[in-house]
Write an enzyme that holds these catalytic residues in place. Structure first.
Site, PDB file in Angstrom:
ATOM      1  N   ASP A 112      36.221  20.692 -12.546  1.00  7.84           N
ATOM      2  CA  ASP A 112      35.900  19.381 -13.131  1.00  7.84           C
ATOM      3  C   ASP A 112      36.939  18.325 -12.786  1.00  7.84           C
ATOM      4  O   ASP A 112      37.182  17.397 -13.549  1.00  7.84           O
ATOM      5  CB  ASP A 112      35.763  19.465 -14.671  1.00  7.84           C
ATOM      6  CG  ASP A 112      34.773  20.529 -15.086  1.00  7.84           C
ATOM      7  OD1 ASP A 112      33.727  20.618 -14.430  1.00  7.84           O
ATOM      8  OD2 ASP A 112      35.052  21.263 -16.041  1.00  7.84           O
ATOM      9  N   HIS A 119      28.489  19.462 -10.312  1.00 11.08           N
ATOM     10  CA  HIS A 119      29.179  18.288  -9.820  1.00 11.08           C
ATOM     11  C   HIS A 119      28.413  17.081 -10.321  1.00 11.08           C
ATOM     12  O   HIS A 119      27.196  17.065 -10.239  1.00 11.08           O
ATOM     13  CB  HIS A 119      29.127  18.226  -8.293  1.00 11.08           C
ATOM     14  CG  HIS A 119      29.972  19.252  -7.642  1.00 11.08           C
ATOM     15  ND1 HIS A 119      31.267  19.478  -7.997  1.00 11.08           N
ATOM     16  CD2 HIS A 119      29.699  20.102  -6.645  1.00 11.08           C
ATOM     17  CE1 HIS A 119      31.761  20.433  -7.244  1.00 11.08           C
ATOM     18  NE2 HIS A 119      30.828  20.841  -6.413  1.00 11.08           N
TER      19      HIS A 119
HETATM   20  P1  GDP Z   1      33.690  18.258 -10.257  1.00  8.01           P
HETATM   21  O1  GDP Z   1      32.940  19.451 -10.721  1.00  8.01           O
HETATM   22  O2  GDP Z   1      35.071  18.582  -9.786  1.00  8.01           O
HETATM   23  O3  GDP Z   1      32.930  17.409  -9.309  1.00  8.01           O
HETATM   24  O4  GDP Z   1      33.929  17.370 -11.524  1.00  8.01           O
HETATM   25  P2  GDP Z   1      32.889  16.648 -12.493  1.00  8.01           P
HETATM   26  O5  GDP Z   1      31.514  16.678 -12.025  1.00  8.01           O
HETATM   27  O6  GDP Z   1      33.173  17.130 -13.880  1.00  8.01           O
HETATM   28  O7  GDP Z   1      33.409  15.170 -12.314  1.00  8.01           O
HETATM   29  C1  GDP Z   1      34.169  14.570 -13.203  1.00  8.01           C
HETATM   30  C2  GDP Z   1      33.487  13.393 -13.855  1.00  8.01           C
HETATM   31  O8  GDP Z   1      34.296  12.297 -13.602  1.00  8.01           O
HETATM   32  C3  GDP Z   1      32.120  12.986 -13.345  1.00  8.01           C
HETATM   33  O9  GDP Z   1      31.380  12.480 -14.430  1.00  8.01           O
HETATM   34  C4  GDP Z   1      32.408  11.889 -12.313  1.00  8.01           C
HETATM   35  O10 GDP Z   1      31.379  10.942 -12.179  1.00  8.01           O
HETATM   36  C5  GDP Z   1      33.593  11.253 -12.930  1.00  8.01           C
HETATM   37  N1  GDP Z   1      34.568  10.695 -12.020  1.00  8.01           N
HETATM   38  C6  GDP Z   1      34.975  11.147 -10.784  1.00  8.01           C
HETATM   39  N2  GDP Z   1      35.977  10.397 -10.343  1.00  8.01           N
HETATM   40  C7  GDP Z   1      36.228   9.450 -11.299  1.00  8.01           C
HETATM   41  C8  GDP Z   1      37.186   8.416 -11.449  1.00  8.01           C
HETATM   42  O11 GDP Z   1      38.038   8.185 -10.612  1.00  8.01           O
HETATM   43  N3  GDP Z   1      37.124   7.680 -12.597  1.00  8.01           N
HETATM   44  C9  GDP Z   1      36.232   7.918 -13.584  1.00  8.01           C
HETATM   45  N4  GDP Z   1      36.261   7.166 -14.674  1.00  8.01           N
HETATM   46  N5  GDP Z   1      35.322   8.908 -13.488  1.00  8.01           N
HETATM   47  C10 GDP Z   1      35.327   9.662 -12.373  1.00  8.01           C
END
Ligand code: GDP
Length: 431
Positions: free
Chosen positions: A12, A40
């Site tokens: 995440d 994701h």
């Molecule tokens: P993954 O499994 O590593 O892709 O992580 P997630 O799907 O849990 O992504 C993390 C969350 O953070 C998602 O809702 C993304 O849209 C959001 N996100 C990713 N990068 C950023 C950022 O730089 N700022 C903010 N505010 N949200 C982000």
């Protein structure tokens, strides 16, 4: 050129966004491990999507999305996911599924549930997607590869013999209904029809793509600390989350991976059980959880509230080292703009001794965080595109963490959208 996008921590970290962003300049995106147990989240012009099986490149017309042999493939879910994005006007993506990928069987999902039930309070906090029973069977050599769906005789025979074993456990350990081999066989015939259009010799395809000078992105799931060997065993996932495994899970030579982008979030979050040294609780955690990510830190697959904590330099330094990091993508930094002061975990106190080396699990459980507090920047940094334009305290936060972890932070994500990215020249980046 092969690049990997992987996580440094518990997952995440925002890998989906970074992969989606890097996919703009890639030709092929490959999932090489894991299954539908994690998701994701991607925000783009079509809307907001939570993907579990499809690689994060499916939204581009120019890319090929590949499910590698290392993935735990849930065929009906893949099928549903393809339909659900096409329904929302995303053009039909080009998808290839490895003929050597193994199939998550309906009974894997049941065994996952039954085992968590049996363990009760001692459960692993599994997402119950069948991943652990799937990988157990893979290595016990009673799993089913996609190509076996096309071998009628062999399939019928194997289904019978596997059911015989599974039914003993179902009956005597779990006290649950047994599997009917005929019913299972007809389910597998349905799976065959669903997956047939996509089946391919993926390693041969990637070999040719590399020869043609294409850019290939390997997309990891979860992060270093969930790796079965190098993570917080046994509170880990069942397939390797390391970039090195990308070579195996995609079927390419290890020396082809030239860039490893390790994604670190500007604070910590974790799902499931296990030691989490920099964890915070109460109102402090609630506020960060509510403000975190894009709409709060809740599981993309399960909706479970994530456990929250401050940035952990010890875990992240270790996480980056095991990945073989060439670049750190530092994400979700914008979320911290509300804090007057930001604590960072810079060491672990284990029995009165402070260390910056990530320990094995039984010592990790004793570790207490050594915190350093940095001043916050108290403003919204979304929309900023140049590193120099970030507030000084924000740059100090990034540079402090870079020094602690010892790997170059070359990308800073300050919002969920593709364009919310700041590239930075790092003094740690080798030419
Ligand atoms: P993954 O499994 O590593 O892709 O992580 P997630 O799907 O849990 O992504 C993390 C969350 O953070 C998602 O809702 C993304 O849209 C959001 N996100 C990713 N990068 C950023 C950022 O730089 N700022 C903010 N505010 N949200 C982000």
């Amino acid at each position: 050129m092969v690049k990997a996008v992987v996580g440094a921590n518990w997952g995440d970290e925002g890998k989906g966004k970074i992969t989606d962003m890097m996919a703009e300049k890639a030709d092929v995106i490959v999932r090489f491990q894991g299954g539908a147990n994690a998701g994701h989240t991607i925000v783009n012009c079509y809307g907001k999507f939570a993907l579990h099986t499809l690689p994060s490149g499916v939204f581009y017309g120019h890319t090929t999305s590949v499910i590698g042999n290392g993935v735990a493939l849930n065929i009906p879910l893949l099928f549903k996911e393809i339909q659900s994005i096409v329904e929302r006007n995303v053009p039909m993506p080009k998808i290839l599924v490895s003929d050597r990928a193994q199939i998550v069987m309906p009974y894997h999902i049941l065994f996952d549930q039954y085992e968590e039930e049996r363990l009760g309070g001692k459960s692993f906090g599994s997402t119950k997607s069948g991943i652990a029973p799937f990988y157990s069977d893979k290595y016990a050599k009673i799993g089913f590869q996609v190509n076996e769906l096309f071998d009628d005789e062999g399939l019928a025979e194997k289904v019978k013999s596997v059911c015989a074993v599974k039914n003993v456990i179902l009956k005597h350990l779990y006290n649950k209904p047994e599997i009917d081999p005929d019913e299972l066989l007809s389910t597998l015939h349905e799976y065959r029809n669903m997956v047939e259009p996509y089946v391919c010799d993926v390693s041969a395809f990637l070999h040719q793509a590399m020869k043609d000078g294409k850019t290939i992105l390997l997309e990891g799931q979860l992060g270093t600390l969930k790796d079965p060997d190098h993570g917080i065993y046994p509170m880990v996932t069942s397939s390797s989350t390391l970039a090195a495994f990308g070579a195996i899970g995609a079927g390419i030579p290890p020396y082809e991976i030239k860039q490893v982008v390790t994604v670190c979030k500007a604070y910590s979050s974790a799902v499931g059980a296990g030691a989490f040294v920099s964890e915070i609780f109460g109102d402090e955690a609630d506020e960060l959880r509510r403000r975190g990510g894009d709409g709060g830190e809740y599981g993309a697959t399960t909706g479970r509230p994530r456990r929250m904590g401050w940035f952990d330099c010890v875990a992240s330094k270790y996480g980056c080292r095991l990945q073989g990091t060439t670049d750190v993508a530092f994400t979700v930094l914008d979320v911290l703009g509300y804090l007057d002061e930001i604590p960072v975990c810079v060491g672990y106190d284990i029995d009165g001794k402070v260390t910056t080396d990530f320990p094995v699990t039984h010592l990790l459980e004793k570790a207490k965080p050594v915190l350093r507090t940095l001043p916050g920047w108290k403003c919204d940094i979304r929309g900023i595109t140049k590193y120099e334009d970030l507030p000084e305290n924000c740059r100090n936060y990034i540079e402090f963490i870079e020094k602690q972890i010892g790997y170059p932070i070359t990308m800073i994500s300050n919002g969920p959208r593709r364009q919310d990215i700041i590239y930075r020249e790092s003094p740690l980046k080798k030419a």
